[in-house]
Design a protein around this motif. Sequence first.
Motif, PDB file in Angstrom:
ATOM      1  N   LEU A 276       0.847  -1.200   0.000  1.00 52.12           N
ATOM      2  CA  LEU A 276       0.000   0.000   0.000  1.00 52.12           C
ATOM      3  C   LEU A 276       0.881   1.248   0.000  1.00 52.12           C
ATOM      4  O   LEU A 276       1.889   1.299   0.711  1.00 52.12           O
ATOM      5  CB  LEU A 276      -0.916  -0.010   1.213  1.00 52.12           C
ATOM      6  N   THR A 277       0.457   2.225  -0.802  1.00 49.07           N
ATOM      7  CA  THR A 277       1.167   3.500  -0.872  1.00 49.07           C
ATOM      8  C   THR A 277       0.197   4.641  -0.623  1.00 49.07           C
ATOM      9  O   THR A 277      -0.908   4.654  -1.184  1.00 49.07           O
ATOM     10  CB  THR A 277       1.833   3.684  -2.247  1.00 49.07           C
ATOM     11  N   LEU A 278       0.622   5.576   0.221  1.00 54.21           N
ATOM     12  CA  LEU A 278      -0.187   6.751   0.530  1.00 54.21           C
ATOM     13  C   LEU A 278       0.587   8.008   0.135  1.00 54.21           C
ATOM     14  O   LEU A 278       1.752   8.180   0.513  1.00 54.21           O
ATOM     15  CB  LEU A 278      -0.501   6.797   2.026  1.00 54.21           C
ATOM     16  N   ASN A 279      -0.052   8.851  -0.645  1.00 51.81           N
ATOM     17  CA  ASN A 279       0.487  10.168  -0.982  1.00 51.81           C
ATOM     18  C   ASN A 279      -0.521  11.211  -0.529  1.00 51.81           C
ATOM     19  O   ASN A 279      -1.723  11.099  -0.840  1.00 51.81           O
ATOM     20  CB  ASN A 279       0.738  10.309  -2.479  1.00 51.81           C
ATOM     21  N   ALA A 280      -0.034  12.213   0.220  1.00 48.61           N
ATOM     22  CA  ALA A 280      -0.978  13.184   0.779  1.00 48.61           C
ATOM     23  C   ALA A 280      -0.361  14.565   0.841  1.00 48.61           C
ATOM     24  O   ALA A 280       0.838  14.721   1.092  1.00 48.61           O
ATOM     25  CB  ALA A 280      -1.437  12.742   2.157  1.00 48.61           C
ATOM     26  N   ALA A 301       3.898   7.537   2.321  1.00 46.08           N
ATOM     27  CA  ALA A 301       4.058   6.392   3.214  1.00 46.08           C
ATOM     28  C   ALA A 301       3.811   5.109   2.434  1.00 46.08           C
ATOM     29  O   ALA A 301       2.952   5.057   1.539  1.00 46.08           O
ATOM     30  CB  ALA A 301       3.095   6.486   4.389  1.00 46.08           C
ATOM     31  N   THR A 302       4.575   4.070   2.747  1.00 48.80           N
ATOM     32  CA  THR A 302       4.387   2.755   2.128  1.00 48.80           C
ATOM     33  C   THR A 302       4.246   1.712   3.222  1.00 48.80           C
ATOM     34  O   THR A 302       4.960   1.755   4.240  1.00 48.80           O
ATOM     35  CB  THR A 302       5.569   2.391   1.208  1.00 48.80           C
ATOM     36  N   LEU A 303       3.333   0.766   3.001  1.00 45.14           N
ATOM     37  CA  LEU A 303       3.086  -0.310   3.951  1.00 45.14           C
ATOM     38  C   LEU A 303       3.088  -1.626   3.188  1.00 45.14           C
ATOM     39  O   LEU A 303       2.424  -1.763   2.160  1.00 45.14           O
ATOM     40  CB  LEU A 303       1.746  -0.104   4.654  1.00 45.14           C
ATOM     41  N   SER A 304       3.827  -2.597   3.706  1.00 48.69           N
ATOM     42  CA  SER A 304       3.871  -3.930   3.107  1.00 48.69           C
ATOM     43  C   SER A 304       3.481  -4.946   4.164  1.00 48.69           C
ATOM     44  O   SER A 304       4.018  -4.933   5.275  1.00 48.69           O
ATOM     45  CB  SER A 304       5.265  -4.229   2.561  1.00 48.69           C
ATOM     46  N   SER A 317       7.194   2.584   6.081  1.00 52.26           N
ATOM     47  CA  SER A 317       8.153   3.681   5.915  1.00 52.26           C
ATOM     48  C   SER A 317       7.389   4.931   5.520  1.00 52.26           C
ATOM     49  O   SER A 317       6.354   4.850   4.849  1.00 52.26           O
ATOM     50  CB  SER A 317       9.206   3.341   4.857  1.00 52.26           C
ATOM     51  N   ALA A 318       7.881   6.085   5.941  1.00 50.56           N
ATOM     52  CA  ALA A 318       7.190   7.340   5.650  1.00 50.56           C
ATOM     53  C   ALA A 318       8.216   8.434   5.419  1.00 50.56           C
ATOM     54  O   ALA A 318       9.281   8.460   6.044  1.00 50.56           O
ATOM     55  CB  ALA A 318       6.252   7.715   6.789  1.00 50.56           C
ATOM     56  N   THR A 319       7.863   9.334   4.508  1.00 49.07           N
ATOM     57  CA  THR A 319       8.707  10.485   4.213  1.00 49.07           C
ATOM     58  C   THR A 319       7.839  11.730   4.267  1.00 49.07           C
ATOM     59  O   THR A 319       6.822  11.810   3.570  1.00 49.07           O
ATOM     60  CB  THR A 319       9.346  10.364   2.815  1.00 49.07           C
ATOM     61  N   LEU A 320       8.229  12.692   5.099  1.00 48.23           N
ATOM     62  CA  LEU A 320       7.483  13.936   5.229  1.00 48.23           C
ATOM     63  C   LEU A 320       8.300  15.057   4.605  1.00 48.23           C
ATOM     64  O   LEU A 320       9.439  15.316   5.011  1.00 48.23           O
ATOM     65  CB  LEU A 320       7.208  14.244   6.704  1.00 48.23           C
ATOM     66  N   GLY A 321       7.702  15.679   3.588  1.00 46.21           N
ATOM     67  CA  GLY A 321       8.393  16.774   2.922  1.00 46.21           C
ATOM     68  C   GLY A 321       8.457  18.000   3.818  1.00 46.21           C
ATOM     69  O   GLY A 321       7.865  18.059   4.900  1.00 46.21           O
TER      70      GLY A 321
END
Length: 330
Positions: A276-280, A301-304, A317-321
């Motif tokens: 799963l991939t989340l872009n927000a 954020a990505t969830l496996s 894993s998550a990346t916050l700009g």
Amino acid sequence: MPATITPKPSPPEGGAPRSRNREKRSGGMKRFIRIALIGLCLIGITGAAGMRYLETPGVQQAIQAGINTIIPGTLTWESAELSLISGRITLGRLTLTDASGKVLAKIPAIEADLDWEGLAHREIRFAGIIVDSPQLVVAVSESGEADIVSALVSQSPSPDPPSVPPLNLTIRECLLNKAHLTLTGPGMAVKIPALDIRVSDLDLAAMSLAAATNLRNLSIRTGDSELSLDRVEVRGRLKEDTLSDMQVNAYAPGIEINATGQVENIPKNPVADISLTLNADTAAAATSLGLPLATSGSLTATLSVKGGPDNANASLSATLGQGQVEGIPV
């Protein structure tokens, strides 16, 4: 002058009998064609009369009564048209109620194209089914049981299996167009004003089908909070106990979710392999989710998830700009 007698030429050997035989065969063929045409006309008239008889209100009420002795709820329709040649069945203004009389579904029209050839293979085979603009009201109990299912499927023990193998059901394509669904459950209410479902290659004996679902303007309320989604797309293929080629896309203001994968051994001990991939956009997402946060920036954020309920492995894993949360740079 003596009279001259010219002998009449004799016919070729066997000529007259062959001519008469041809005439007899020709006449017999014409009579056969006439009889065949009359037979076809009688069959057509009888079939048409039979179809008209099946469409009469009395016969339709008898068919409905027969169906309603099998299902726990009550299914009725106001009009029916049948075509012997094409196999098309059209039902108009259907209503499904539960045992207490609560209306669960209203359907303006259903069209189904029956393939007669399937009966030779012990199949009820539909080339196509179209369900137009149904209004569905579904309630789910604490145990997860939907009342619309309870109205169609009896919970009593099934009788002994028949000695003759049952007919299989196959559907090449089934379309549910512009449905309106209201779903309620413990602490939850869902409204979907625009729902389209396409099911293809359904084979009941093989437990296989492919499905695609599109939902628009979805609203989910839990307690005092409400989530609105612009669009949700779900696709997948079921073969026996495996759901494969699964793809889910969901869109809301500031949020995009994409998921792919498969689930095996569904009835007993499901084993999943899902990514799963989340872009927000955090500001728009906070507004969509009703969160009282002053925030800015982007989030990925990505969830496996792999494994079953007892041995699942998950990684996140998550990346916050570059942005802010309540005025604090992050």
